[in-house]
Scaffold this motif. Structure first.
Motif, short mmCIF file in Angstrom:
data_model
loop_
_atom_site.label_atom_id
_atom_site.label_comp_id
_atom_site.label_asym_id
_atom_site.label_seq_id
_atom_site.Cartn_x
_atom_site.Cartn_y
_atom_site.Cartn_z
N LYS A 2 0.83 -1.20 0.00
CA LYS A 2 0.00 0.00 0.00
C LYS A 2 0.86 1.25 0.00
O LYS A 2 1.83 1.36 0.74
CB LYS A 2 -0.89 -0.01 1.25
N LYS A 3 0.49 2.22 -0.85
CA LYS A 3 1.19 3.49 -0.89
C LYS A 3 0.80 4.31 0.34
O LYS A 3 -0.36 4.36 0.71
CB LYS A 3 0.82 4.25 -2.16
N GLN A 4 1.78 4.94 0.98
CA GLN A 4 1.51 5.75 2.16
C GLN A 4 0.83 7.06 1.77
O GLN A 4 1.17 7.66 0.75
CB GLN A 4 2.81 6.10 2.90
N LEU A 11 4.12 12.10 9.11
CA LEU A 11 4.30 11.57 10.46
C LEU A 11 5.58 10.75 10.56
O LEU A 11 6.34 10.91 11.52
CB LEU A 11 3.09 10.74 10.89
N ASP A 12 5.85 9.91 9.57
CA ASP A 12 7.10 9.14 9.57
C ASP A 12 8.31 10.07 9.60
O ASP A 12 9.27 9.82 10.32
CB ASP A 12 7.19 8.23 8.35
N HIS A 13 8.26 11.13 8.82
CA HIS A 13 9.36 12.10 8.80
C HIS A 13 9.54 12.72 10.18
O HIS A 13 10.66 12.83 10.68
CB HIS A 13 9.09 13.19 7.76
N LEU A 14 8.43 13.14 10.80
CA LEU A 14 8.51 13.75 12.13
C LEU A 14 9.07 12.77 13.16
O LEU A 14 9.85 13.16 14.03
CB LEU A 14 7.14 14.26 12.56
N ILE A 15 8.69 11.52 13.07
CA ILE A 15 9.20 10.52 14.01
C ILE A 15 10.71 10.35 13.84
O ILE A 15 11.45 10.29 14.82
CB ILE A 15 8.46 9.17 13.83
N ARG A 16 11.17 10.32 12.59
CA ARG A 16 12.60 10.12 12.32
C ARG A 16 13.43 11.38 12.55
O ARG A 16 14.49 11.33 13.15
CB ARG A 16 12.82 9.65 10.88
#
Length: 70
Positions: A2-4, A11-16
């Motif tokens: 599935k494409k994000q 959100l993934d960017h903020l977490i990393r």
């Protein structure tokens, strides 16, 4: 696979990386409306703060969003 969605990618960017600004969102993810994505994430209960920074070369202010510890 599935494409994000843009919300998931931001959100993934903020977490990393902990922070993101509109220029990063546009360059990295093609997201023209970062503030709308941040609004969506906040609606889901994610604690994100907004601060302003000034561009040294132009003097213009821009938003920087920071993920607050979860």
């Amino acid at each position: 696979m599935k494409k994000q969605s843009q919300n998931e990618v931001i959100l993934d960017h903020l977490i990393r990386k902990k922070t993101i600004n509109p220029l990063q969102a546009l360059k990295l993810y093609g997201c023209f409306r970062l503030s709308a994505r941040i609004f969506d994430l906040k609606e889901k209960g994610i604690n994100i703060e907004k601060n302003s920074e000034k561009d040294r070369s132009t003097g213009k202010e821009y938003a920087v969003y920071t993920l607050v510890s979860r």
